[in-house]
Design an enzyme around this catalytic site. Structure first.
Site, mmCIF file in Angstrom:
data_model
loop_
_atom_site.group_PDB
_atom_site.id
_atom_site.type_symbol
_atom_site.label_atom_id
_atom_site.label_comp_id
_atom_site.label_asym_id
_atom_site.label_seq_id
_atom_site.Cartn_x
_atom_site.Cartn_y
_atom_site.Cartn_z
ATOM 1 N N CYS A 91 66.201 -14.127 62.799
ATOM 2 C CA CYS A 91 66.056 -14.876 61.632
ATOM 3 C C CYS A 91 66.142 -14.157 60.426
ATOM 4 O O CYS A 91 66.280 -14.680 59.283
ATOM 5 C CB CYS A 91 64.427 -15.173 61.781
ATOM 6 N N CYS A 209 54.836 -25.322 63.521
ATOM 7 C CA CYS A 209 55.851 -24.683 63.860
ATOM 8 C C CYS A 209 57.146 -25.289 63.045
ATOM 9 O O CYS A 209 57.141 -26.270 62.683
ATOM 10 C CB CYS A 209 56.232 -24.607 65.406
ATOM 11 N N HIS A 331 64.612 -24.343 59.614
ATOM 12 C CA HIS A 331 65.090 -23.023 60.078
ATOM 13 C C HIS A 331 66.276 -23.095 60.478
ATOM 14 O O HIS A 331 66.613 -23.133 61.916
ATOM 15 C CB HIS A 331 64.158 -22.530 60.706
#
Lengths: 393, 85
Positions: A91, A209, A331
């Site tokens: 990430c 999430c 993301h």
């Protein structure tokens, strides 16, 4: 603090984010990685008033693309012959690519650096991210949500916090995302909806999430003197690798984040108290809370109150993830770190749909997981400022 | 000592080890090869050290557990709350 480069050289005035470009983040099963990356890169060059021929170095963050993402994404632009560094730190990939490019421009090794983060997760990750590892936590079934859930269980217990405070982080970031045309999720949610969504890993429900996304983000770095007058300046970056979660490791903190932050503040020559706004790694709600404390932006045990009390909302004293964060923007793993820089740079130039007119200094933070035995594989903290807010040295 | 080292059973370990749940979660979305829901916990052992272990039922932080030998688990043990004993 001394400048890394003496005044009078090309970068004596520091490094600036001269241009930004970004695709929307979301699920784009038909889009190619090369198309997403090429579009973001072209937009960043256009914004900086530079041409592909000006680029003399490329740094690219990508995780699941299978290699050579930077080269593949830039074929269409005709960027040829220049060094391309593909970087994978989960990430934190895009953030670390950015930090490396900043160092190259600061040293004069690169005059015009293109930083690209690009990810195409559709068809690769369709559920929770399982770290493809043979370490014990993975074999026991500890997923990435599970890792953060461990942090959350300890944090809530140690500080007597309620899970509704974690849900408030998601509510805040989704509200910000509703105003961001690049965000994957544009609808506001309530605390009850967050807590009522399906359970993933206690205490996390689905809306606590972040979702895997496709997308790309790019920035062009130049010496400040060659950049538009209003371009955001890079004050400093800090990069760290992780620490083992062994006996005594405090799961209410992120040690890897604290290390990266210490280095960034030292390079920038500013204390945490100088930060006016932040984009932090809210892959899961508790991530934002623990990051704020580990970055020195809140006292230990105090950050869980900030979202419920409005302190970290866009209108609050310390806006956090005012672009929507990972929770609302989605993301796009290797691209998220660059997306943070894009969003903050636009806010510091007052051209953002999510404006932060009172922010002078802004912080970006990501942490990449990839070894469940450790608190991360890489954390990156970057400090940016509008030109008028660059501290005198 | 890393978590994986701590969890590696040794021949000298007593058959029954007790500890306190430091952190825990019950996973509702399984990793491949696992059947949800299942519970995992970091357990701080009475004799020192911390292990990551499967737990045979949901637990809470601070709860007392015993670690039972479990050859089927990659950790070699599975935790169970003392209240269940």
């Amino acid at each position: 603090m001394r400048r890394p480069v003496a005044a009078g050289t090309a970068t004596g005035g520091g490094v600036a984010v001269a241009g930004t470009g970004m695709t929307a983040f979301g699920r784009f099963p038909e889009a190619e990685l090369t198309d997403l990356g090429g579009r973001a890169a072209r937009a960043a060059l256009d914004d900086a008033g530079m041409s592909p021929a000006d680029v003399d170095g490329v740094w690219c963050g990508n995780v699941v693309g299978g290699g050579a993402a930077g080269q593949r994404a830039l074929v269409e632009l005709g960027i040829e012959g220049v060094p391309v560094r593909n970087l994978e730190s989960a990430c934190a990939s895009g953030s670390q690519a950015f930090a490396e490019a900043v160092a190259a421009v600061r040293s004069g090794r690169s005059r015009c650096a293109l930083v690209l983060g690009v990810e195409k997760t559709s068809g690769v990750f369709d559920g929770v991210i399982a770290l493809d590892r043979d370490d014990l936590p993975s074999r026991l079934g500890l997923s990435l949500p599970g890792i953060y859930a461990m942090n959350a269980s300890r944090y809530l217990w140690q500080y007597g916090a309620d899970v509704a405070a974690l849900a408030a982080v998601s509510v805040k970031n989704r509200r910000a995302g509703a105003r961001n045309p690049r965000a994957m999720f544009r609808a506001e949610v309530s605390v009850d909806e967050v807590l009522g969504s399906r359970p993933v890993a206690d205490p996390f429900t689905l809306l606590q999430c972040c979702a895997n996304a496709d997308g790309a983000a790019a920035v062009v770095l130049l010496a400040a003197g060659e950049s538009p007058a209003d371009a955001a300046r890079v004050l400093g970056c800090g990069v760290a690798s992780g620490y083992p979660i062994d006996a005594g490791y405090d799961l209410t903190r992120s040690r890897i984040t604290a290390t990266a932050a210490r280095r960034a503040y030292a390079e920038a020559g500013i204390p945490p108290g100088a930060v006016d706004a932040a984009e932090v790694h809210d892959a899961f709600t508790v991530g934002e809370v623990i990051a704020l404390e580990s970055l020195g932006l809140a006292e230990p045990g105090a950050a869980w109150r900030l979202a419920p009390e409005g302190v970290t909302s866009a209108e609050g004293r310390l806006p956090v993830n005012a672009s929507g964060g990972l929770l609302a923007r989605g993301h796009a793993v290797g691209a998220s770190g660059v997306a943070q820089i894009v969003e903050l740079s636009r806010q510091l130039r007052d051209v953002s749909e999510n404006p932060l007119p009172r922010a002078g200094v802004a912080l970006a933070h990501t942490v990449g997981g990839g070894m469940a035995t450790h608190d991360g594989i890489a954390a990156v903290v970057t400090l940016l400022a509008r030109p008028a807010a660059v501290p005198a040295r | 000592m890393t978590a994986s080292q701590a969890a590696r059973p040794t021949r000298t370990a007593p058959a029954l080890t007790s500890g306190t749940v430091y952190a825990c979660t019950t996973l509702h979305v399984p990793l491949p090869g696992h059947q949800a829901p299942y519970t995992l916990a970091y357990v701080d052992l009475d004799g020192g050290g911390r292990v990551l272990s499967a737990v045979d039922r949901p637990v809470v932080v601070g709860e007392r557990v015993v670690l039972l030998p479990d050859p089927a688990s990659p950790a070699g043990v599975t935790a169970s709350p003392e209240r269940a004993a």
